[in-house]
Design an enzyme around this catalytic site. Structure first.
Site: not given
Length: 529
Positions: A283, A290, A301, A370, A372, A374
């Site tokens: 991620d 990030k 992740d 970010d 993502e 969900r």
């Protein structure tokens, strides 16, 4: 211009394996092990320490109580006093060292701590025999095995190989064949946690969605599970817009994995539980990138996906009595010219289908790429409700930094819309050594999900863990549901009890303890046992 090619797939070197754990009804000194680990119990009334089962053969000859006194030992859980025996001892010529291991108040957590402390003290050795579980096998066995196995965990990708290797064999002395079934269950649960930790630790230059799907296919063959994998074309054809949207910026395409477990005594009325594990193999944050420090741990992740995969592999070993379907939506949240953009709108499963609005998936406005996890979970949850119609839904994800702010790094968070399901999972997590804290699923923050152009905004703002859970709840229908947000415990900063530095694989022991109980769905609406 020539098309750029992906770099060659690296080859993961051989990794350390967990110690082999066996039973032996003899005293520890009679097993032939080079190291013996004996339990030390704090005395409740006299103030003097007490040596536990299996110590009689060695205690007087080696003056072990004197050794403890000289070292000012307390018997606290995980305390280690090491006594060298250079020339062996009569009846145990191979013995080279005795470990005196504190077991404290003899609770589950004390035995896990004792097992992990012993495991670290015997690294790089061939064998250790211990009578620690014999103190109270019903309480100690599963907990001690978890500590001994997981305290041994290691991962290395260096020319010189791993810095340490786990002890080869752990002999549980003083316990005979009547404990065979309990040991098999303990080893299966600890082994699942090891596997989840391993998959979460694999670097992302090897681990991508197709690689994770391949691991699932191999697990299915090993564990006798049915398996289905959707590639990017199948995902598009069936309307998995969340998974496709998150994965569209990566050179390695997304996947959805489905694994099916059938219990031994499955019948027409046997209920189904669905587990959904977030499978983001790396991620970057996408275009909402990030910070560098926050990105450094993002190979883990996909911990939720690893936990679901490891759990599915061990269900038969814990004799799970219900059907279980595991879903792993896998994608890499990468940055490129095809990445999802802030302001994009995606449609979740079942996409755009003929037949009216009730056959169309919800839409999400992506205001933060970010957020993502969900998006991919939403597709899998919607699929589960529409196509599987389960009795209960549980999703597992390292989802929000907000849960870490709320809870720190020693406890996971969860949300639930059914009290009976919540209580069962929370109790199992506590017993397994992976505690979770229930957070409020309050509708007071529902308006934060409002979007002017879509059904919901994917990044409704703070309180971030709650708004993420509220977002997901729209995809769970009327199915009893628990959302495990384990971002707070996704990484361990240091050696502590059975935890080793790096990804934790948190959640596999909790789920297997729950699903391996006689009636995991007791009290859940619509389930009658």
């Amino acid at each position: 211009m020539a098309e750029s090619a992906l770099p060659p797939t690296p080859v993961l070197p051989p990794q350390v394996t967990p110690p082999v754990v066996v039973l032996d009804d003899r005293d520890p000194a009679g097993t032939g092990a080079e190291i013996v680990a004996l339990p030390v119990l704090p005395a409740e009334e006299t103030g003097a320490l007490v040596l536990g089962p299996g110590a009689a053969t060695l205690a007087e000859e080696l003056d072990l109580l004197g050794v403890l006194e000289a070292e000012h030992a307390t018997g606290a859980a995980g305390e280690i006093v090491s006594h060298v025996v250079p020339d062996g001892t009569p009846g145990a010529p191979s013995l080279r060292r005795v470990l005196l291991v504190g077991v404290g108040a003899q609770r589950h957590q004390d035995f896990r701590r004792a097992g992990a402390a012993m495991a670290r003290a015997v690294r790089d050795r061939e064998s250790v025999a211990t009578s620690i579980p014999a103190v109270d096998p019903d309480v100690a066995l599963e907990a001690f095995v978890a500590g001994a196995v997981l305290g041994s965990f290691g991962f290395a990708w260096r020319a010189a190989g791993p810095e340490h290797t786990p002890v080869g064999t752990v002999v549980l002395a003083g316990l005979g064949p009547s404990y065979d079934a309990a040991l098999a269950r303990a080893v299966a649960i600890a082994g699942a946690s090891w596997r989840a930790r391993f998959w979460a630790t694999v670097p992302s230059n090897l681990k991508n969605p197709p690689w994770l799907a391949d691991q699932a296919v191999a697990v299915a063959a090993e564990a006798g599970l049915a398996v289905k994998v959707w590639d990017e074309e199948q995902l598009a054809a069936e309307g998995f817009g969340g998974i496709l949207g998150v994965g569209q910026g990566s050179a390695t395409p997304p996947r959805l994995v489905r694994l099916d477990y059938q219990p031994r005594k499955a019948g027409r009325r046997t209920p189904t539980v669905v587990l959904v594990g977030k499978g983001i193999t790396f991620d970057t944050g996408g275009l909402s990138i990030k910070p560098g420090e926050a990105m450094a741990t993002m190979k883990r992740d996909m911990t939720g996906g690893a936990v679901v995969l490891a759990t599915m592999a061990a269900l038969a070993a814990v004799d799970c009595p219900v059907r279980v379907v595991g879903l792993i939506p896998a994608a890499e949240n990468a940055i490129s010219g095809t990445s999802l953009r802030p302001g994009d709108v995606i449609r979740h499963y079942p996409g755009d289908r003929p037949g009216g609005p009730d056959r169309q998936g919800r839409t999400s406005e992506v205001t933060n790429t970010d957020a993502e996890g969900r998006l991919v979970l939403a597709d899998a949850l919607a699929y589960a409700v529409a196509e599987i119609k389960p009795a209960a839904l549980v999703d597992v994800a390292t989802l929000t930094g907000a849960i870490k702010v709320a809870l720190g790094q020693h406890i996971g968070g969860y949300f639930a819309d059914d009290d009976a399901l919540a209580a069962a999972i929370e109790a199992a997590a506590e017993a397994a050594g992976e505690p979770v804290w229930r957070m409020p699923l309050t509708a007071a923050y529902e308006d934060k999900l409002a979007s002017k152009v879509a059904d919901a905004d994917n990044a409704g703002g703070g309180p971030g863990a709650i708004t993420a859970a509220l977002f997901l709840r729209h995809f769970t229908g009327d199915v009893p549901w628990v959302h495990l947000d384990l971002a707070s415990v996704g990484d361990a900063p240091e050696d502590r009890d059975e935890w080793t530095p790096g990804p934790t694989g948190y959640g596999a022991r909790a789920l297997l303890t729950w699903l391996g109980s006689p009636d995991p769905l007791a009290g859940v609406p619509g389930h009658h046992g």
